[in-house]
Design a protein around this motif. Sequence first.
Motif: not given
Length: 396
Positions: A2, A31, A34
């Motif tokens: 990320t 991601d 996330k």
Amino acid sequence: MTMTAAIDGRTAQTGHRANASRIAAVDIVADLGKAEAIWRELESQHGSHTPYQRFDFLAPWQHHVGEREGASTLVIVARDAERRPLALLPLACFRNYGVNVASFMGGKHSTFNMALWDRDFAIAATPADMTALVAEIAEHGNVDVLALHQQPLTWRELQNPLALLPHQPSVNGCPLLVMEPGAEPAARISNSFRRRLKGKERKLQPGPRYYIATEDADITRLLDWFFQVKPLRMAEQKLPNVFAEPGVEEFIRAACLARLDGGGGGRVIDIHALECDAEVIAIFAGVADGHRFSMMFNTYTMSGNAKYSPGLILMRDIIDHYAAAGYRALDLGIGSDDYKRLFCKDDEPIFDSFIPLTARGRVAAAAMSGLNRAKRQVKHNPALLEMVQKLRGTLR
């Protein structure tokens, strides 16, 4: 991995933009997991987005289709000075024309592409806001060009802020039926057309049953039928079978089985079906949001019942169903198939944006823009279109 753009000190570094724009910082997330929490937060806050931007629609697309095509996740979250989210752009990044190109997730399976917008921000958004957004993406996103296709100018009577950036008409419009609440059925479908469909329906014996699939077993059964029949229909029309491309079937099955809000409500993709005795004779599948139904894919039987136009009968039932539920609009997806004009007399204008972020991106953006203009010219010129179709037929 990320990559999140650093926020501390950003406002000071871009203070000259902060005075003109509410966008103070941009997070770039590679991601999906996330990004999920903030994505769902924007979905639940009654912001501005189409059903094609739901997490439970795009996450399976990216997992099953995007990743197999080599596209990496690139979720852009724009925030104000207090770190409140103003927008989320669900993008996928891939290599094309020798440069890094970011486009909306969903590919050819998403009729409309948009960011998810905070409603208040979308209402008041200015060109300065969009310029600041693009500048932040250019600075931190490792992207050469944004290729943003099939965007509506408005959604539910609210402006699409990305229309404030340079753009051009998409290759095709989207056939649209506007439905006025309380209007007579003839305002949606003429009485003469209804009589024609009723005559065909009477020839289907026993009488057909219309329903929306709500149980997992029915959804799976209807999809099994669809993936058997659709390739035959596409071969009959001499069209490539896009549903045979890697990951597409898995994506469609996952989205059709996913429940909205993770609970016991409707599905991310609804399947409408028409059955005659034990035979499935037509299905239409699409997304709905309480205001509009947007069709994604359909097919109809290969049996002798096909001559009674089961797809048109089903379309009539779907239109009447959503009108009764208070929906204001229904569209039949991008393209100008003849059956769509039987129900949708108008097109909704949609636009594309090709925005260079680097020097290399300028060349690629110009090439993409020119190619799209040429495609649009062919599509809207009957003589050119006929020539292209003949050439394709000869090559096949």
